[in-house]
Every structure is written in C-alpha cells, then in structure tokens.
Scaffold this motif. Structure first.
Motif, mmCIF file in Angstrom:
data_model
loop_
_atom_site.group_PDB
_atom_site.id
_atom_site.type_symbol
_atom_site.label_atom_id
_atom_site.label_comp_id
_atom_site.label_asym_id
_atom_site.label_seq_id
_atom_site.Cartn_x
_atom_site.Cartn_y
_atom_site.Cartn_z
ATOM 1 N N GLY A 184 0.811 -1.211 0.000
ATOM 2 C CA GLY A 184 0.000 0.000 0.000
ATOM 3 C C GLY A 184 0.840 1.255 0.000
ATOM 4 N N GLY A 185 0.610 2.138 -0.966
ATOM 5 C CA GLY A 185 1.358 3.385 -1.009
ATOM 6 C C GLY A 185 1.162 4.102 -2.326
ATOM 7 N N HIS A 186 1.946 5.131 -2.529
ATOM 8 C CA HIS A 186 1.839 5.944 -3.735
ATOM 9 C C HIS A 186 2.508 5.235 -4.903
ATOM 10 N N ALA A 187 1.861 5.251 -6.050
ATOM 11 C CA ALA A 187 2.407 4.585 -7.230
ATOM 12 C C ALA A 187 3.712 5.214 -7.701
ATOM 13 N N THR A 196 1.728 -5.118 -4.043
ATOM 14 C CA THR A 196 0.810 -6.254 -3.972
ATOM 15 C C THR A 196 0.409 -6.757 -5.356
ATOM 16 N N LEU A 197 0.226 -5.848 -6.305
ATOM 17 C CA LEU A 197 -0.199 -6.282 -7.641
ATOM 18 C C LEU A 197 0.927 -6.993 -8.382
ATOM 19 N N GLY A 230 -7.886 -6.113 -7.240
ATOM 20 C CA GLY A 230 -6.966 -5.275 -6.486
ATOM 21 C C GLY A 230 -6.863 -3.901 -7.085
ATOM 22 N N GLY A 231 -6.836 -2.908 -6.236
ATOM 23 C CA GLY A 231 -6.625 -1.544 -6.696
ATOM 24 C C GLY A 231 -7.898 -0.761 -6.907
ATOM 25 N N PHE A 232 -7.787 0.585 -6.680
ATOM 26 C CA PHE A 232 -8.920 1.487 -6.837
ATOM 27 C C PHE A 232 -8.572 2.741 -7.619
ATOM 28 N N ILE A 237 -0.710 2.105 -5.099
ATOM 29 C CA ILE A 237 -0.441 0.674 -4.930
ATOM 30 C C ILE A 237 -1.397 0.177 -3.850
ATOM 31 N N PRO A 238 -2.276 -0.771 -4.180
ATOM 32 C CA PRO A 238 -3.279 -1.180 -3.192
ATOM 33 C C PRO A 238 -2.669 -1.929 -2.016
ATOM 34 N N ALA A 239 -3.343 -1.849 -0.893
ATOM 35 C CA ALA A 239 -2.871 -2.519 0.318
ATOM 36 C C ALA A 239 -3.063 -4.020 0.248
#
Length: 375
Positions: A184-187, A196-197, A230-232, A237-239
């Motif tokens: 999880g964090g900024h791309a 995670t992805l 995953g992802g929104f 970067i999704p958690a």
C-alpha cells in the motif's frame, strides 16, 4: 408429452436458486401426490422425495433430479425466458426435473416393476452441495436405496446418444482464495511499499505452472485462476489483492499435492516481495465415481430406450454433487446427448425438449432392469 413440455417451460420461466426452490418443490410435490405417490418435503431444506411401492419385492432404487437454477441473466429469446432477473435455468435442471416427473407418472400408471422406487428431487446442486444436505438430513437412512441413478443433458453429445463409464465420470472440484496483504502506497514511490499487484501477478503466473511441475503427467488435473482483484486508483499501490480459482482432480492424493504446493507457492512468492498470503482452500465436491455394475445397468437401460449407448473414453473435468450420493450408495451417472444446443451455463442455453421422452424412458428402463417383475 405436451403437458410436460409446457411444465418444463414454466419452470424455465420461473427459475429458483439453491435452497430457494419453494415454487418448484411445491409443483413437484403436488404432481407426485396427484399420482398416489407418497411425498416427503423439506429434506435438505427444499428437497422433495417421492416413494412408490409395487408388489412384494424388497429391492429399492433411487432416481435423482436436480431442481435449482444459476445466478445469471437469461439471454435467450424464447417466450419462456426467465421472468426473474439474475436467475436462469442455464444447465437444464428444469428438464431433469420434468423427466423424472414424467417417469414417476409412467411408473405409477404402468406398475410394471416389483419393489420400491425413491424419486429424489434435489435442491442446490450448483455449488451449494444440496445432495450432501439431503444426506445429512437423513435421505438414505430414511429411504435406504440399493442403488441410485441420475442423468444430465450433455450438449457435447448428439441427440440420441448416451454415455457413461465405470469409475470416474466427473471431477472433484476445489476452490481457492488467496489474499495478498502488506503493501500500500503511492504509485510514484514504489521503493517505499511492497507492490501487492506485482506479487499477485507473479503468483498467477506461477500457479499456472503448478500442475505441470508438481503432478505426475499421467494424472489428469487442472488449475485455473478465474478472478484477480486489487486496486482502486491509477496512482495508488493497493494494500491488498485477491486471487480466486478452481482445481479439478480425480485422485485424492493429487488433490493433496496441489493444495500443499499451492499454499507453499503463495507463501514463498509473496514473501519474496515482502508480503503475506492468506490461503483459503475449499474441497466442495468430491469426484463422481460410478460403480461398475450400476454403470452397466445405465448403459443397458440406454440401449433399451433406443439410444446409441457407449462407454465414455474419458471423464469430464466438470463437477457434480451427485458424487456425495455415490459415496453413500452404489450408482451411476449418465450423460444424455442434447446437441444441438448452447453449452451448459451459457446465458442463452435452453433445455432441448426432445430429450424429455428419452429421459423418461431411460429412468423407467433402469427401474425395470433392477426391479423386474418375477415370472
């Protein structure tokens, strides 16, 4: 026959999902009762059992049909298209129900057998293990059977053909769900957070090598990833991310190997990326295994029905919860050719009504074979 076709189309227009087949169960119960067949309701929630006795014979044969529909839209164009959004008889259980009702009607009228027939109308075949629910609710303790038989329409075979085989006819079905967490964090700052992805994508690729590298090549098995979530946002970067899929096998030892290696793979691939994997693995249907004598009965009955009966070269990797009944009682499962039609589970699938008289005759021939009148 016209009345049975009309009933089949009525059921198609009013599909009901697993354990909610209240209208269908009511129709089944009323139909059986009107023909003097003893009726028992509420077995396995919405299951219905009919009991028909003739003569003094002690033999007891079970005949099973499934009643539930699928949770999908009906894309067919027929006048009897589903009237209920999100529900569709896309596997032909409406036709199976009517074929068994037609057999009950004929056997009640003709009485050309000596013994007892148990008509089993099962709920929730589509992934909810309605057969197991009926068994757990006392199906075979209340209605002991010497053998049990079922039929399924099969679009892969031409109309007028029928197949089964001793041993495996349908696969065991497992479901796996993998939850990948810890990122999880900024791309734009991938160095500050595990991805995670990326880990999930790598895991999907590795899972698709598992059968080829962990299972004896002579053992049939299949693993398919069917969903990745995953992802929104485009800049995040999704958690967590999730993977869902299915495993199909025939050998319990192979089943054990795949589950163990899948868990190991999920743990190690994600750990290499600084993440964790939580695996849920569900073995929801065992393999459908015909007993050899009952498979021969099924094929003999198909021949006497006038069908082109043959031994299937190989089992199918689809699954069937009739497997639970075959774990409890000897029996057999027959494929009844229905082509030309859409594939099973296709949104525009519709049961081929030309099968109704064939299925009725097959059920009746099974009874006559097993419960022949004494001369």
């Amino acid at each position: 026959m016209a009345a049975l076709v009309a009933l089949r189309r009525d059921l198609h227009a009013h599909p009901e999902l697993g354990f909610a087949e209240h209208r269908t169960a009511g129709i089944v119960a009323a139909f059986l009762s009107a023909r003097g067949i003893d009726v028992y309701r509420g077995i396995g929630k919405t299951g219905v059992v009919g009991v028909l006795r003739r003569g003094r014979g002690t033999g007891v044969i079970g005949l099973r049909a499934d009643m539930d529909a699928l949770p999908m839209e009906d894309a067919g164009g027929q006048p009897w298209k589903s009237q209920h959004p999100g529900r569709c008889h896309a596997c032909g259980h409406d036709g199976h129900t009517v074929m068994l009702l037609g057999a009950a009607d004929r056997l009640a009228r003709e009485a050309d057998f000596d013994g007892t027939v148990i008509f089993i109308f099962q709920p929730a075949e589509e992934g909810l293990a309605g057969a197991k629910a009926m068994i757990d609710d006392g199906l075979f303790s209340r209605f002991p059977c010497d053998a049990v038989y079922a039929v399924h329409n099969w679009p892969e075979l031409p109309l007028g053909a029928a197949q089964t085989r001793p041993g495996a006819i349908m696969a065991a079905a497992d479901r796996f769900d993998i939850r990948v967490t810890g990122g999880g964090g900024h791309a734009a700052q991938p160095h500050l957070s595990p991805d995670t992805l990326l880990a999930t994508s790598e895991l999907v690729v590795q899972l698709n090598t598992l059968v080829a590298r962990a299972v004896d090549p002579c053992e049939p098995a299949l693993l398919t990833v069917t969903r990745i979530q995953g992802g929104f946002s485009h800049n995040m970067i999704p958690a967590e991310a999730r993977i869902t899929g299915t495993v199909r096998t025939f050998n319990p030892q192979v089943q054990d190997i795949i589950e163990r290696r899948l868990r190991e793979m999920a743990t190690h691939v994600t750990a290499a990326q600084g993440l964790k994997a939580e695996v849920t693995y569900q073995r929801y249907y065992p393999a459908t295994l015909n007993t050899a004598p009952e498979a021969q009965v099924a094929l003999r009955a198909a021949e006497r029905t006038g069908l082109r009966a043959s031994v299937a070269d190989k089992p199918a990797l689809t699954s069937e919860d009739f497997s639970f009944m075959l774990q409890a009682v000897p029996g057999a499962y027959l494929w009844l050719g229905s082509a030309e039609s859409r594939p099973l589970h296709h949104p525009a699938y519709d049961f081929n009504d030309a099968l109704i008289p064939l299925g009725i005759r097959w059920f009746c021939e099974v009874v006559r074979d097993r419960l022949a009148l004494k001369t």
